[in-house]
Design an enzyme around this catalytic site. Structure first.
Site, mmCIF file in Angstrom:
data_model
loop_
_atom_site.group_PDB
_atom_site.id
_atom_site.type_symbol
_atom_site.label_atom_id
_atom_site.label_comp_id
_atom_site.label_asym_id
_atom_site.label_seq_id
_atom_site.Cartn_x
_atom_site.Cartn_y
_atom_site.Cartn_z
ATOM 1 N N HIS A 96 0.124 6.530 8.914
ATOM 2 C CA HIS A 96 0.911 5.328 9.235
ATOM 3 C C HIS A 96 2.359 5.500 8.790
ATOM 4 C CE1 HIS A 96 1.389 0.894 9.816
ATOM 5 N NE2 HIS A 96 2.342 1.084 8.902
ATOM 6 N N GLU A 97 2.562 5.914 7.543
ATOM 7 C CA GLU A 97 3.925 6.007 7.018
ATOM 8 C C GLU A 97 4.714 7.107 7.717
ATOM 9 O OE1 GLU A 97 4.743 3.542 5.275
ATOM 10 O OE2 GLU A 97 2.662 2.905 5.070
ATOM 11 N N HIS A 118 6.270 6.215 11.004
ATOM 12 C CA HIS A 118 7.524 5.459 10.902
ATOM 13 C C HIS A 118 8.755 6.360 10.854
ATOM 14 C CE1 HIS A 118 6.378 1.313 10.615
ATOM 15 N NE2 HIS A 118 5.565 1.494 9.582
ATOM 16 N N MET A 178 5.218 2.607 1.440
ATOM 17 C CA MET A 178 6.493 2.231 2.043
ATOM 18 C C MET A 178 7.163 3.473 2.610
ATOM 19 S SD MET A 178 8.649 0.012 2.912
ATOM 20 C CE MET A 178 10.138 0.415 3.817
ATOM 21 N N GLU A 179 7.622 3.364 3.869
ATOM 22 C CA GLU A 179 8.089 4.509 4.648
ATOM 23 C C GLU A 179 9.529 4.907 4.357
ATOM 24 O OE1 GLU A 179 8.632 0.796 7.357
ATOM 25 O OE2 GLU A 179 7.183 1.526 5.893
ATOM 26 N N ASN A 180 10.006 4.789 3.119
ATOM 27 C CA ASN A 180 11.372 5.194 2.791
ATOM 28 C C ASN A 180 11.660 6.569 3.395
ATOM 29 O OD1 ASN A 180 11.436 2.899 0.903
ATOM 30 N ND2 ASN A 180 10.149 4.201 -0.362
ATOM 31 N N GLU A 227 5.780 -1.981 13.079
ATOM 32 C CA GLU A 227 4.483 -1.881 12.414
ATOM 33 C C GLU A 227 3.331 -1.749 13.401
ATOM 34 O OE1 GLU A 227 4.191 -1.204 9.475
ATOM 35 O OE2 GLU A 227 6.136 -1.770 8.654
ATOM 36 N N GLY A 236 0.826 -1.205 0.000
ATOM 37 C CA GLY A 236 0.000 0.000 0.000
ATOM 38 C C GLY A 236 0.857 1.251 0.000
#
Length: 846
Positions: A377-378, A381, A343-345, A400, A341
Site C-alpha cells: 500500500h505505502e 503511493h 505513512m508514505e513519506n 487512498e 498503521g
C-alpha cells in the site's frame, strides 16, 4: 422509486446472464489496501540571541472575512523551496520538557500582489526580530517592511502585515527561528519512548499528514503547495538522523553532529519526515532499500522479511506504472510509537512495528500477510499520491482508494500462493458495502469548500475514502495522467479527462456515455443500488440499497425474485459453486435481510449447509454476518446452540487434518479456517476446545521461556485461556506483555487480556489504557475497544468512556485514525430504546 418496465421471459434470462457477467466483471475489476498522528525559551544553536516572543493575536476585532480567519491559504504566494534546520533534544530541559529548536528559510514567489504574508505555524514559539516574528527579504531587490506580525491560533497562521505590497512575479525569503515541544502526542515532530535491554530510550520522529508539518516549522501546509526541501538535522553523538533525501554530509559541530540531506523532489509538506534515533538497519544491494528498526529487532532478523519483499514490489510497480521509482533511496522504518498503521513519506516510509517487523518463530501468518499488504500500500503511493498528488483533501479517496486497490496486485505478485484476489472480497468489498449501505455514508468526492478545518480533513480518512473506490477505480489507470502531472497536483476530473483521451484515441472503442458521466455516478453520490429482476414477469427495478430501509436520505447487489431457490438450496448446490460465490450468496442474503427485502429466516437458511463447508472464505463470510445477530442476542435467552452444531464438523475436520493439533495446515486459507474452528468451537462450547486452550496456556505458564502455542493460534488461545481462567492467567499475560520484544506478540497479549470475564480486572485494565507508562498512546483506544467487545466489558467501557470523554478526546481524539470508531465500537451491542436514548442524549458524558 425505481422505474418499472416489462420484457419477455427469454429476454429477461438473457439480461440476467448479462447482469451476472456485469457483477462478476465489477468484482474482477475490483480485484485487478489505517489509525493511529513549544513553549520554552532556548537558543536555536545558530547564534540568534533575540528573545522568544509569546504568540499574540491582533487586538483589533476580526471577522471571518479577514484572510487569516479562513482555513485555506490565499492564492497570492507560492513556495519554491525551504532550508530547514531542526535540533531535537532527546533529554528533558530544566523544566522537564523535551523540546526542539530550529530555523527556516522559505523562498516563495508572489503570484498576486498582496500586502500580507500568511503561512501556517502551530504551537511554535517564534523568536522576535526587532519586535516582529519573522524576517522578510528579497533576492534581487528590497522587500517591504513589516508593519506588524501576529499568530492566529484558530487557523494556525503566522501573519505579516506589510507596509507595502509584494510585487507580482518577484521572489522573497521568509526567515523564522522557533522552538517547539517534542511532545508524545504522535503529531508533527514528536517523541517516542521505548525500553531496550532495560534502558529507556528516546527517539524523535514525525507524522505530518494531514496538517501537522506546521507544528515542526512555519510552512505553507497544503498539499498543492509543493516545494523543494533542503533539510539539516542536528543530533547528538551515538544517534543517526534520517529524512526524505539521502544523507550527503555529517560533520561535528559545537552542538553535536550536523547531518545534511540532498534536496528533495518537489513535494507536499505532509510527506516530510524527520527522525533522530539510535536504530540500525539492513539493506539491499540495489535500489537503496534499507529497513530500519530498534537494534535488537534488526539483530533478531525481524526486518528480513520486509527487505525481501520490498524490492520485488517496487519492481512490479515500475512495470505496472511504466515509470521508474522516482527517488534515489527507499528507507522504511519501524517505530515504537506511531498512530497510523504506516505513512508514505516520500523516501522515508514510517510504520508501526507490527506493520513492518516479522519474527519467523513468534509472528503468525496473519502478521506476515499484514506486512505485505501495508508495504504494498505505502509503496503504491510513491507514484499515485506522492509523484502526483491531489490538490485538496476532498479528493483524498483518489490517493487512498487507488493505493488500497493496487496493494492487492503488489501482494499477489510477491505471494502468489495466498489467493489474494479472493481475500479482497472479505477484507474490503464486504466491509465497505456494509458502511456504504448506511444512511450516514457519504459520496467519494465532495466540493473543496466542504472540507476546510483540520477536523473536517481528518474526517476524510474514512473507510469510504480508502475502500469504497474499489467500486470504480480498478483498471482506470492512465499512463498519460502520471506523465502530465508528475511532481504536480490534480483534481479527480483530470483522471477522467485522460481516460476520455484514451477512449477517443482507441479505434473501435465505443462507450455509451462520456467517462465523466459514467464515473460521476459512482463518485458524486453515496451508496449503491439493489437491482431486482423478476424472471416470472420480466420486470426490472432498482433502488438505493440501505440496511435500514426506513432511513431518510447506487458493485451492484443483484436480487432475483426466485433467488430464494438458490438460498434455500445452498445445502445441495454448494459443491457446484465456487467459494467466492458461496461467500457472496451468504453475504447478500444477510444484507438483504437486514434491509427487510427478504426474511431473516431465509438468510439464516444459508448457514444450514455450513456443517459440510470446510472453505475459509464462505465460513468467514458467514461468521462476519452472524456476528451481528450474536451481538444483538448474546445478552438474551435467544442465544442458543445452533452454531455449535454447525461448527462441530469444522472443528473435528481440523483436529484430524492437524493430527490432533500437532501440525500446521499447508494451505493458506486452511491456516485461517483452523483459527475459525478453534475460536468458534470454544465460544460455542464444542467438547474439548476449552480444555485444549487452557492446557496449552498452562504449559506456557509453567515454562515461560518455551511457548508451545503455534503463532497462528496464539490470539485465539490466549483469549479463551484468559476468559476461562482467573487473575493468575491475566497477571501472567500482563508480565509477558511487558517483557515482549516482538511487537506482534505484545499486540496479541494486549488484545487477549481484554477477554477476561472478571469485572475488576477489566476495570483495572481500562484504567491502564489511559496510562502511557502501561499502554502506549497509539494503542489506547484500541484497547478500550477490545474490552468493549467483551460482553462483560461492554457496559464497563461505556461508563468509563462517558466519564472521561473530554480527557480522552483531548489526549487521543484529535487527528486519530482509531478515535472515530470508538463510540461505534463500544455501542455495537446496543439494541434497546434506552441504549439509543443514552447515545442520542449523550447521557453521562463529561
Amino acid at each position: 422509486m425505481g422505474k418499472v418496465f416489462y420484457i419477455s421471459k427469454n429476454v429477461a434470462l438473457g439480461l440476467l446472464l448479462m447482469a451476472i457477467c456485469a457483477v462478476i466483471t465489477i468484482i474482477a475489476l475490483s480485484v485487478a489496501y489505517d489509525k493511529e498522528r513549544a513553549k520554552n525559551r532556548d537558543d536555536s544553536g545558530h547564534g540568534q540571541t533575540d528573545n522568544t516572543s509569546t504568540p499574540t493575536i491582533p487586538t483589533t476585532p476580526s471577522t471571518e472575512k479577514e484572510p487569516w480567519d479562513r482555513y485555506r491559504l490565499p492564492d497570492s504566494l507560492l513556495p519554491l523551496s525551504y532550508n530547514v534546520t531542526l535540533w531535537p533534544r532527546l533529554e528533558p530541559n530544566e523544566d522537564g520538557l523535551y523540546i526542539f529548536t530550529g530555523h527556516s528559510y522559505v523562498v516563495f514567489k508572489c503570484v498576486k500582489a498582496t500586502d500580507l504574508v500568511i503561512i501556517h505555524c502551530n504551537k511554535l514559539n517564534l523568536t522576535s526580530f526587532d519586535g516582529h516574528l519573522a524576517v522578510l527579504t528579497a533576492e534581487h531587490h528590497s522587500a517591504p517592511a513589516i508593519e506588524r506580525s501576529w499568530l492566529v491560533p484558530k487557523t494556525h497562521y503566522l501573519v505579516l502585515q506589510l507596509r507595502n505590497a509584494l510585487t507580482e512575479g518577484s521572489t522573497y525569503v521568509l526567515h523564522t527561528v522557533f522552538q517547539g515541544e517534542l511532545a508524545d502526542d504522535l503529531e508533527g515532530f514528536y517523541r517516542s519512548e521505548y525500553t531496550e535491554n532495560g534502558v529507556t530510550k528516546i527517539a524523535a520522529t514525525s507524522q505530518m499528514q494531514a496538517t501537522y508539518a506546521r507544528k515542526a516549522f512555519p510552512c505553507f501546509d497544503e498539499p498543492a503547495m509543493k516545494a523543494v526541501f533542503n533539510v539539516t538535522i542536528i543530533h547528538s553523538h551515538g544517534t543517526i538522523a534520517l529524512s526524505n533525501g539521502r544523507e550527503i554530509d555529517t560533520v561535528n559541530t559545537i552542538s553535536g553532529l550536523e547531518t545534511k540531506f540532498e534536496p528533495t523532489a518537489r513535494m507536499s509538506t505532509y510527506l516530510l519526515a524527520f527522525i533522530v534515533c539510535d536504530f540500525t538497519y539492513i539493506q539491499s544491494t540495489q535500489r537503496g532499500i534499507r529497513i530500519w528498526a530498534r537494534r535488537k529487532a534488526i539483530d533478531d532478523g525481524q526486518g528480513d522479511f520486509a527487505l525481501n519483499v520490498t524490492g520485488p514490489i517496487l519492481e512490479f510497480y515500475e512495470r505496472y506504472y511504466n515509470a521508474a521509482y522516482p527517488l534515489a533511496k527507499s528507507d522504511q522504518i519501524a517505530l515504537p510509537d506511531f498512530n497510523a498503521g504506516a505513512m508514505e513519506n516520500w523516501g522515508l516510509v514510517t510504520y508501526r512495528e507490527t506493520a513492518l517487523l516479522y519474527d519467523p518463530i513468534i509472528s503468525s501468518t496473519r502478521n506476515k500477510e499484514r506486512i505485505v499488504y501495508v508495504i504494498a500500500h505505502e509503496l503504491a503511493h510513491m507514484w499515485f499520491g506522492n509523484l502526483v498528488t491531489v490538490r485538496w483533501w476532498n479528493d483524498l479517496w483518489l490517493n487512498e482508494g487507488f493505493a488500497s486497490y493496487v496493494e492487492y496486485l503488489g501482494a499477489d505478485y510477491v505471494q502468489p500462493t495466498w489467493n489474494v484476489k479472493d481475500q479482497i472480497l472479505l477484507y474490503d468489498i464486504h466491509g465497505v458495502f456494509g458502511v456504504d449501505a448506511l444512511a450516514s455514508s457519504h459520496p467519494l468526492s465532495c466540493a473543496e469548500e466542504e472540507v476546510s478545518t483540520p477536523a473536517q480533513i481528518s474526517e476524510m480518512f474514512s473507510t469510504i475514502s480508502y475502500k469504497s473506490s474499489h467500486k470504480c477505480l480498478p483498471c482506470l489507470f492512465s499512463q498519460s495522467y502520471l506523465n502530465t502531472f508528475a511532481f504536480g497536483n490534480t483534481v479527480y476530473t483530470d483522471l477522467w479527462d485522460h481516460l476520455q483521451q484514451a477512449v477517443d484515441q482507441t479505434p473501435g472503442l465505443d462507450i455509451p456515455h462520456t467517462v465523466h458521466e459514467i464515473m460521476n455516478r459512482w463518485t458524486l453520490q453515496m451508496g449503491f443500488p439493489v437491482v431486482t429482476i423478476d424472471t416470472r414477469t420480466g420486470s426490472i427495478t432498482q433502488k438505493h440499497f440501505l440496511l435500514d430501509p426506513d432511513s431518510v436520505y447506487v458493485v451492484i447487489k443483484l436480487y432475483l425474485r426466485n433467488s430464494t431457490y438458490c438460498i434455500m438450496n445452498l445445502f445441495l448446490l454448494f459443491q457446484a459453486l465456487s467459494v467466492m460465490n458461496r461467500a457472496q450468496i451468504i453475504d447478500d442474503a444477510f444484507n438483504l435481510a437486514r434491509a427487510k427485502i427478504i426474511n431473516t429466516t431465509l438468510a439464516l437458511k444459508t448457514t444450514k449447509y455450513l456443517s459440510k463447508e470446510m472453505g475459509y472464505i464462505p465460513w468467514d463470510s458467514a461468521l462476519r454476518n452472524l456476528n451481528y445477530y450474536i451481538l444483538m442476542f448474546d445478552r438474551t435467552e435467544v442465544y442458543g446452540s445452533y452454531l455449535k452444531k454447525q461448527i462441530q464438523p469444522l472443528y473435528e475436520h481440523f483436529k484430524v487434518l492437524t493430527e490432533n493439533w500437532t501440525k500446521v495446515p499447508a494451505a493458506h486459507g486452511d491456516q485461517y479456517n483452523q483459527i475459525n474452528a478453534i475460536s468458534m468451537g470454544c465460544k460455542m462450547g464444542v467438547e474439548g476446545c476449552r480444555e485444549l486452550t487452557k492446557n496449552w496456556f498452562k504449559q506456557w505458564m509453567g515454562n515461560p521461556a518455551h511457548n508451545p502455542i503455534h503463532p497462528n493460534l496464539k490470539s485465539t488461545v490466549y483469549c479463551y485461556a484468559i476468559a476461562f481462567g482467573g487473575h493468575e492467567e491475566w497477571d501472567f499475560a500482563w508480565t509477558m506483555y511487558k517483557n515482549a520484544t516482538v511487537a506482534s506478540e505484545a499486540s496479541r497479549l494486549r488484545e487477549a487480556m481484554a477477554c477476561t470475564q472478571t469485572p475488576w480486572l477489566l476495570n483495572r485494565y481500562l484504567e491502564y489504557s489511559l496510562n502511557p507508562s502501561k499502554i502506549r498512546k497509539q494503542d489506547a483506544t484500541a484497547t478500550i475497544l477490545y474490552i468493549a467487545r467483551n460482553i462483560v466489558g461492554m457496559p464497563l467501557a461505556w461508563d468509563f468512556v462517558r466519564a472521561r470523554w473530554r480527557y480522552i478526546f483531548e489526549q487521543y481524539g484529535r487527528g486519530s485514525f482509531s478515535f472515530a470508531g470508538l463510540i461505534n465500537g463500544i455501542t455495537r451491542r446496543f439494541s434497546t430504546e434506552f441504549e439509543l436514548e443514552e447515545v442520542q442524549n449523550r447521557k453521562g458524558f463529561s
